[in-house]
Write a protein that holds these residues in place. Structure first.
Motif, PDB file in Angstrom:
ATOM      1  N   MET A 199      53.627  26.881  18.904  1.00  0.00           N
ATOM      2  CA  MET A 199      53.922  26.818  17.477  1.00  0.00           C
ATOM      3  C   MET A 199      54.427  25.420  17.103  1.00  0.00           C
ATOM      4  O   MET A 199      54.803  24.637  17.981  1.00  0.00           O
ATOM      5  CB  MET A 199      54.945  27.891  17.118  1.00  0.00           C
ATOM      6  CG  MET A 199      54.401  29.302  17.316  1.00  0.00           C
ATOM      7  SD  MET A 199      55.596  30.583  16.882  1.00  0.00           S
ATOM      8  CE  MET A 199      54.726  32.057  17.440  1.00  0.00           C
ATOM      9  N   PRO A 200      54.430  25.078  15.805  1.00  0.00           N
ATOM     10  CA  PRO A 200      54.772  23.707  15.398  1.00  0.00           C
ATOM     11  C   PRO A 200      56.089  23.180  15.957  1.00  0.00           C
ATOM     12  O   PRO A 200      56.211  21.984  16.233  1.00  0.00           O
ATOM     13  CB  PRO A 200      54.818  23.803  13.865  1.00  0.00           C
ATOM     14  CG  PRO A 200      53.853  24.889  13.545  1.00  0.00           C
ATOM     15  CD  PRO A 200      53.992  25.892  14.647  1.00  0.00           C
ATOM     16  N   SER A 201      57.091  24.049  16.119  1.00  0.00           N
ATOM     17  CA  SER A 201      58.392  23.559  16.593  1.00  0.00           C
ATOM     18  C   SER A 201      58.494  23.508  18.114  1.00  0.00           C
ATOM     19  O   SER A 201      59.546  23.179  18.643  1.00  0.00           O
ATOM     20  CB  SER A 201      59.511  24.458  16.037  1.00  0.00           C
ATOM     21  OG  SER A 201      59.322  25.796  16.459  1.00  0.00           O
ATOM     22  N   SER A 202      57.406  23.826  18.829  1.00  0.00           N
ATOM     23  CA  SER A 202      57.474  23.894  20.295  1.00  0.00           C
ATOM     24  C   SER A 202      57.820  22.544  20.925  1.00  0.00           C
ATOM     25  O   SER A 202      58.515  22.481  21.946  1.00  0.00           O
ATOM     26  CB  SER A 202      56.156  24.414  20.862  1.00  0.00           C
ATOM     27  OG  SER A 202      55.074  23.581  20.484  1.00  0.00           O
ATOM     28  N   LYS A 203      57.352  21.460  20.318  1.00  0.00           N
ATOM     29  CA  LYS A 203      57.641  20.132  20.864  1.00  0.00           C
ATOM     30  C   LYS A 203      59.140  19.847  20.839  1.00  0.00           C
ATOM     31  O   LYS A 203      59.714  19.350  21.823  1.00  0.00           O
ATOM     32  CB  LYS A 203      56.885  19.072  20.057  1.00  0.00           C
ATOM     33  CG  LYS A 203      57.038  17.666  20.610  1.00  0.00           C
ATOM     34  CD  LYS A 203      56.197  16.676  19.794  1.00  0.00           C
ATOM     35  CE  LYS A 203      56.352  15.259  20.335  1.00  0.00           C
ATOM     36  NZ  LYS A 203      55.536  14.283  19.551  1.00  0.00           N
ATOM     37  N   THR A 204      59.792  20.173  19.716  1.00  0.00           N
ATOM     38  CA  THR A 204      61.244  19.952  19.611  1.00  0.00           C
ATOM     39  C   THR A 204      61.998  20.864  20.581  1.00  0.00           C
ATOM     40  O   THR A 204      62.970  20.443  21.211  1.00  0.00           O
ATOM     41  CB  THR A 204      61.712  20.213  18.162  1.00  0.00           C
ATOM     42  OG1 THR A 204      60.941  19.433  17.260  1.00  0.00           O
ATOM     43  CG2 THR A 204      63.182  19.865  17.999  1.00  0.00           C
ATOM     44  N   VAL A 205      61.542  22.115  20.708  1.00  0.00           N
ATOM     45  CA  VAL A 205      62.191  23.044  21.637  1.00  0.00           C
ATOM     46  C   VAL A 205      62.129  22.500  23.052  1.00  0.00           C
ATOM     47  O   VAL A 205      63.118  22.547  23.807  1.00  0.00           O
ATOM     48  CB  VAL A 205      61.533  24.442  21.551  1.00  0.00           C
ATOM     49  CG1 VAL A 205      62.071  25.357  22.656  1.00  0.00           C
ATOM     50  CG2 VAL A 205      61.772  25.061  20.178  1.00  0.00           C
ATOM     51  N   ARG A 206      60.978  21.963  23.442  1.00  0.00           N
ATOM     52  CA  ARG A 206      60.837  21.421  24.803  1.00  0.00           C
ATOM     53  C   ARG A 206      61.774  20.228  25.018  1.00  0.00           C
ATOM     54  O   ARG A 206      62.327  20.055  26.108  1.00  0.00           O
ATOM     55  CB  ARG A 206      59.387  21.017  25.062  1.00  0.00           C
ATOM     56  CG  ARG A 206      58.473  22.207  25.300  1.00  0.00           C
ATOM     57  CD  ARG A 206      57.117  21.784  25.859  1.00  0.00           C
ATOM     58  NE  ARG A 206      56.368  22.954  26.283  1.00  0.00           N
ATOM     59  CZ  ARG A 206      55.556  23.645  25.504  1.00  0.00           C
ATOM     60  NH1 ARG A 206      55.392  23.270  24.242  1.00  0.00           N
ATOM     61  NH2 ARG A 206      54.920  24.704  25.965  1.00  0.00           N
ATOM     62  N   GLN A 207      61.943  19.418  24.000  1.00  0.00           N
ATOM     63  CA  GLN A 207      62.863  18.273  24.120  1.00  0.00           C
ATOM     64  C   GLN A 207      64.292  18.766  24.353  1.00  0.00           C
ATOM     65  O   GLN A 207      65.012  18.235  25.211  1.00  0.00           O
ATOM     66  CB  GLN A 207      62.803  17.408  22.860  1.00  0.00           C
ATOM     67  CG  GLN A 207      61.504  16.627  22.718  1.00  0.00           C
ATOM     68  CD  GLN A 207      61.449  15.849  21.415  1.00  0.00           C
ATOM     69  OE1 GLN A 207      62.142  16.182  20.449  1.00  0.00           O
ATOM     70  NE2 GLN A 207      60.625  14.818  21.363  1.00  0.00           N
ATOM     71  N   MET A 212      70.232  20.343  30.481  1.00  0.00           N
ATOM     72  CA  MET A 212      70.565  21.457  31.380  1.00  0.00           C
ATOM     73  C   MET A 212      71.741  22.286  30.870  1.00  0.00           C
ATOM     74  O   MET A 212      71.940  23.414  31.316  1.00  0.00           O
ATOM     75  CB  MET A 212      70.862  20.932  32.781  1.00  0.00           C
ATOM     76  CG  MET A 212      69.646  20.258  33.440  1.00  0.00           C
ATOM     77  SD  MET A 212      68.144  21.289  33.371  1.00  0.00           S
ATOM     78  CE  MET A 212      68.672  22.694  34.348  1.00  0.00           C
ATOM     79  N   ARG A 213      72.520  21.751  29.950  1.00  0.00           N
ATOM     80  CA  ARG A 213      73.583  22.563  29.360  1.00  0.00           C
ATOM     81  C   ARG A 213      72.977  23.666  28.484  1.00  0.00           C
ATOM     82  O   ARG A 213      73.606  24.706  28.249  1.00  0.00           O
ATOM     83  CB  ARG A 213      74.515  21.693  28.507  1.00  0.00           C
ATOM     84  CG  ARG A 213      75.393  20.751  29.317  1.00  0.00           C
ATOM     85  CD  ARG A 213      76.148  19.806  28.402  1.00  0.00           C
ATOM     86  NE  ARG A 213      75.232  18.957  27.630  1.00  0.00           N
ATOM     87  CZ  ARG A 213      75.621  18.096  26.686  1.00  0.00           C
ATOM     88  NH1 ARG A 213      76.912  18.015  26.366  1.00  0.00           N
ATOM     89  NH2 ARG A 213      74.741  17.372  26.053  1.00  0.00           N
ATOM     90  N   VAL A 214      71.770  23.429  27.998  1.00  0.00           N
ATOM     91  CA  VAL A 214      71.067  24.420  27.188  1.00  0.00           C
ATOM     92  C   VAL A 214      70.191  25.303  28.065  1.00  0.00           C
ATOM     93  O   VAL A 214      70.196  26.526  27.964  1.00  0.00           O
ATOM     94  CB  VAL A 214      70.198  23.715  26.109  1.00  0.00           C
ATOM     95  CG1 VAL A 214      69.365  24.734  25.345  1.00  0.00           C
ATOM     96  CG2 VAL A 214      71.076  22.917  25.161  1.00  0.00           C
ATOM     97  N   HIS A 215      69.445  24.656  28.933  1.00  0.00           N
ATOM     98  CA  HIS A 215      68.454  25.359  29.742  1.00  0.00           C
ATOM     99  C   HIS A 215      69.045  25.680  31.113  1.00  0.00           C
ATOM    100  O   HIS A 215      68.931  24.913  32.056  1.00  0.00           O
ATOM    101  CB  HIS A 215      67.206  24.479  29.899  1.00  0.00           C
ATOM    102  CG  HIS A 215      66.026  25.214  30.460  1.00  0.00           C
ATOM    103  ND1 HIS A 215      64.870  24.579  30.821  1.00  0.00           N
ATOM    104  CD2 HIS A 215      65.817  26.526  30.719  1.00  0.00           C
ATOM    105  CE1 HIS A 215      64.005  25.465  31.278  1.00  0.00           C
ATOM    106  NE2 HIS A 215      64.573  26.651  31.220  1.00  0.00           N
TER     107      HIS A 215
END
Length: 871
Positions: free
Chosen positions: A565-573, A578-581
């Motif tokens: 989806m359009p926001s997938s690039k920002t999500v991947r960034q 690692m504090r998030v993921h």
């Protein structure tokens, strides 16, 4: 007489082509008779078909041209005589004798004696200015030309003694008849080209070749389409001695000398209304199809076919003829009649249905609802329709549900008219003012909800501040409705203020919100070009949310990544941090989910489905949402959405409500969007007493959300061919639909089930006909399909995490398509060629995520044989 006009234009254009640098008028010499041959061919067929197999005809003749008069003061002002002779009509392609409709018929019998005499009667043409200046244009330069097609942008390409004239047919200014569908995906694309090549010899015309092509394609399936090809040829055969010039100063005196009965004709073709002499009356037609529109047969393609043919006949009928059928029909067929009469969208049909319906009578609410929904689905609504509904809304309405439905439909009409640049029409301005002002003054929740639903259809930019107010500060259901209304807006309209409000709702900066509202706010943020920090804050919140909301948000993020989806690039960034993921955040347990996939992927259009389901911490359904979108490169259509919501059911199983949901009344209901139109929501039960009553009397039967006949594709176009005749093109697509849903609940087995059933039959017909005054030729292309799509979710909440199985099934679907080409004479003689193909499209269960598959095996493996006995 049409063919004569065409010849005027050919000759005019021919004389336009003088040699570069020539300073006198057209080189038509005195005392000479110029003999030409002329032919015109028309072909109708499928887009990629060879012309050698097309339906059509050829008409040919000799043409004599002579100069009658030249203005003594201006050589460029001339009067020319044109006479047609030796007219012949024949097949455009060779046919066996038994398939030749012209066999054994003379031209006089084909065209009719009076028409042939009129065709061969000489005409005179005044050329009032020299058009030779086309040679002075640079290669590719634009100018305007006026002919039978109208006033058109034209480009000339000049090379030695050859001139090529390219006309932009889509630019032609001519009185146009017809209409198009509201949504481009449901509409038809028309592509048109026109080129004429003039060859000169010794400053005079040697030959003219003209060809124009019209291609019509159904946007949703470009294999379904048609083409019209029109070719003309004019060729000089000889120059002989001719009549001398008539001496006179004024052209009027010359014409009077020739024949006082001559009348002036315009070069631009005027609309012609054809009349059907042997067509059945509306009443006769209705009697022949009414059995196919019985409620028990609405899932069949024949119902959709009959619906479309009924609309075609209603569009030709008077108000009195329509009323005669409505007033005499039986109760079970009346809803289908109302669907067709409303979908016809003529002034007569609107007057008839408004005269018949009485909104002060609650006993006819079923017919009122069918009328209103047909208005909402209108393919090309008029200002008068909205004006009539607004007047009805201001009057007395016995059934409050009809009042709610009426204002919801007004919202849909506002959007459709605004999208066609009609936002400033008086009726639209009045309807907008009414909805916005009454929402601001509304005190009761029912009234607030009614106007919010209208705005959910209208999608007015000026309504966004009001929607933000209710989304952030309204009570649970009201807040959720306002948020889902904002979710329907194009992301480009969602301002910084909107995103700030959605962030406050999701993160509960000012007050506690229900998780249905919070997840909707998150979806709006993630679908509106979110910033890095917005995505990061949403991801960091996971782990601090209620259990099932944690799982739902994780599933939403994974779906964004998996479906690109359009926001997938920002999500991947953001996930690089690692504090998030980390495992702790991404290993949350639960049964809620969100998943998207493709229903179809094709060269023309694709369609996607999305299924998301959100549970309370006690395992009871809070919301299930099924969406189907259809899109191509340029447009998108929200084909359907069915949302089932429930709240306040924890007390039944002695469970603890989630945060912010402690004081919610027991409620379950369903809301639907169909072809971009929000429908009136239906309630399964409201309040604890109603819940217990319906649990004890439950039959498991689904509740109907919408049932009826819908006009989807509605394209009508008149095409003026350069060769004289008019072509009429019509594409109609109808849908017989039945959407229902239900929710079952078993305390004994600690199990709940929701079921959404979609039953659909579709029929699309395209008819292209070229109507000369002496014959008709054309093609009809049809396709039909019958299908069903079911979404079932089963929940077992006897343990935690509870077991959830989602199923989305499509049954086997018969698919048929046919093409019929024909040529016919007024006498009834007819040639027909028909081809078709029928196939059975395989049914399938749509593959959801692997976790769901594993869960389904557990659910159905654990169920006992007696588990189907509810309550």
């Amino acid at each position: 007489m049409i063919l004569l006009t065409v010849l005027f234009l050919c000759i005019i254009s021919t004389y336009s082509a003088s040699v570069k640098g020539h300073t006198t008028g057209p080189s038509l010499n005195n005392d000479k008779l110029y003999k030409f041959t002329y032919s015109a061919e028309v072909y109708v067929d499928q887009v990629k078909a060879s012309l050698q197999k097309s339906a059509g005809y050829r008409i040919s003749s000799g043409v004599d041209v002579s100069l009658l008069w030249r203005n003594p003061e201006n050589d460029d002002d001339q009067l020319i005589k044109i006479a047609i002779r030796d007219v012949q009509v024949e097949n455009v392609n060779e046919r066996p004798a038994d398939k030749n409709i012209f066999k054994g018929k003379s031209t006089e019998k084909i065209i009719r004696k009076e028409y042939l005499e009129a065709l061969q009667r000489p005409i005179v043409l005044e050329v009032v200015r020299n058009l030779r200046q086309i040679f002075y244009y640079q290669l590719g330069e634009f100018t305007n030309s006026v002919d039978i097609s109208g006033n058109c942008n034209t480009t000339y390409h000049v090379r030695q003694d050859q001139v090529t004239k390219v006309k932009a047919l889509d630019s032609c200014e001519i009185e146009k008849q017809g209409f198009t569908s509201h949504n481009k995906i449901l509409d038809v694309t028309t592509k048109a080209t026109s080129a004429t090549i003039y060859v000169l010899e010794d400053s005079f015309i040697k030959s003219v070749k003209a060809e124009e092509n019209y291609v019509l394609l159904l946007n949703s399936r470009r294999k379904t389409g048609a083409k019209i090809v029109s070719k003309q040829r004019l060729e000089l055969k000889s120059v002989e001695a001719g009549p001398g010039l008539i001496a006179a100063k004024q052209v009027a005196s010359v014409i009077k000398t020739l024949d006082s009965s001559y009348v002036a004709m315009t070069l631009v073709a005027e609309p012609v209304k054809s009349e059907c002499k042997k067509c059945p009356s509306l009443s006769e037609h209705w009697k022949s199809i009414r059995e196919h529109l019985h409620p028990d047969k609405l899932s069949k393609a024949e119902a959709a076919r009959s619906f479309l043919s009924f609309i075609q006949n209603i569009r030709k009928a008077t108000k009195e003829e329509i009323l005669q059928i409505i007033r005499s029909e039986k109760k079970e067929l009346l809803p289908q009649v109302v669907d067709a009469v409303t979908s016809a969208q003529t002034p007569e049909s609107l007057e008839a249905i408004l005269e018949f319906l009485d909104f002060k009578d609650a006993s006819t609410s079923i017919l009122q609802e069918r009328f209103l929904y047909a208005c909402g689905f209108a393919s090309h609504p008029s200002e008068n329709l909205l004006k009539s509904l607004t007047a009805t809304f201001k009057g007395d309405i016995a059934n409050e549900e009809m009042r709610e439905t009426l204002v919801i439909v007004m919202g849909a009409l506002i959007r459709k008219l605004c999208e066609r640049e009609g936002c400033k029409l008086p009726a639209v301005v009045e309807a907008k003012r009414l909805i916005l002002s009454r929402l601001e003054k509304a005190k009761k929740d029912d009234n607030v909800r009614m106007y919010l639903l209208a705005l959910k259809n209208a999608l007015l930019p000026e309504a966004i501040p009001l929607l933000l107010k209710y989304a952030e500060s309204g009570e649970g259901p009201i807040s959720n409705l306002a948020a889902t209304a904002l979710q329907r807006y194009d992301p480009s309209l969602l301002t910084k203020e909107v995103k700030e409000t959605m962030n406050r709702i999701y993160h509960q900066n000012r007050q506690v919100h229900e998780k249905t509202v919070r997840t909707t706010a998150a979806a709006i943020i993630l679908n509106s070009n979110p910033s890095y920090m917005e995505v990061k804050n949403i991801l960091l919140s996971i782990g601090e949310l209620p259990l099932e909301m944690n799982k739902y948000m994780l599933s939403m993020i994974q779906d964004i990544l998996n479906f690109e989806m359009p926001s997938s690039k920002t999500v991947r960034q953001v996930l690089k941090d690692m504090r998030v993921h980390n495992y702790d955040r991404f290993a949350k347990m639960g049964s809620s989910s969100a998943y998207s996939g493709y229903v179809t992927r094709g060269p023309d259009v694709s369609s996607t489905y999305s299924l998301d389901i959100l549970y309370s911490g006690s395992g009871i359904l809070r919301r299930s949402n099924v969406n189907i979108h259809v899109f191509d490169r340029n447009a998108e259509l929200h084909a359907s959405q069915v949302v089932i919501e429930a709240q306040g059911l924890e007390s039944i199983i002695a469970a603890t409500p989630d945060e912010g949901e402690e004081n919610l009344d027991s409620f379950a209901g369903m809301s639907a969007i169909l072809f971009d139109v929000q429908l009136r929501p239906v309630t399964f039960f409201q309040g604890y007493g109603d819940l217990m009553s319906k649990m004890l009397s439950a039959t498991g039967d689904p509740i109907s959300v919408v049932k009826g006949l819908i006009l989807l594709t509605d394209h009508s176009q008149e095409i003026q061919l350069q060769s004289g005749p008019r072509a009429s093109t019509e594409f109609l697509g109808g849908l017989a639909i039945d959407i229902s849903g239900g929710m079952e609940f078993s305390l004994w087995y600690r199990e709940s089930k929701t079921n959404v059933k979609n039953r659909i039959a579709m029929f699309i017909a395209g008819n292209i006909e070229v109507d000369s005054f002496f014959m008709k030729t054309g093609m009809e292309t049809t396709l039909e399909v019958e299908t069903a799509l079911d979404f079932i979710s089963t929940v077992q909440f006897s343990q935690y995490p509870f077991l959830v199985c989602m199923q989305m099934d499509k049954v086997e679907s018969p698919f048929r398509r046919y093409v019929t080409k024909y040529e016919s004479l007024p006498s009834g003689r007819r040639y027909t060629a028909k081809r078709g193909k029928a196939e059975l499209l395989a049914g399938n269960e749509f593959p959801l995520h692997q976790e769901n598959s594993n869960m389904c095996r557990k659910v159905f493996g654990a169920k006992s044989d007696s588990s189907s006995s509810w309550f």
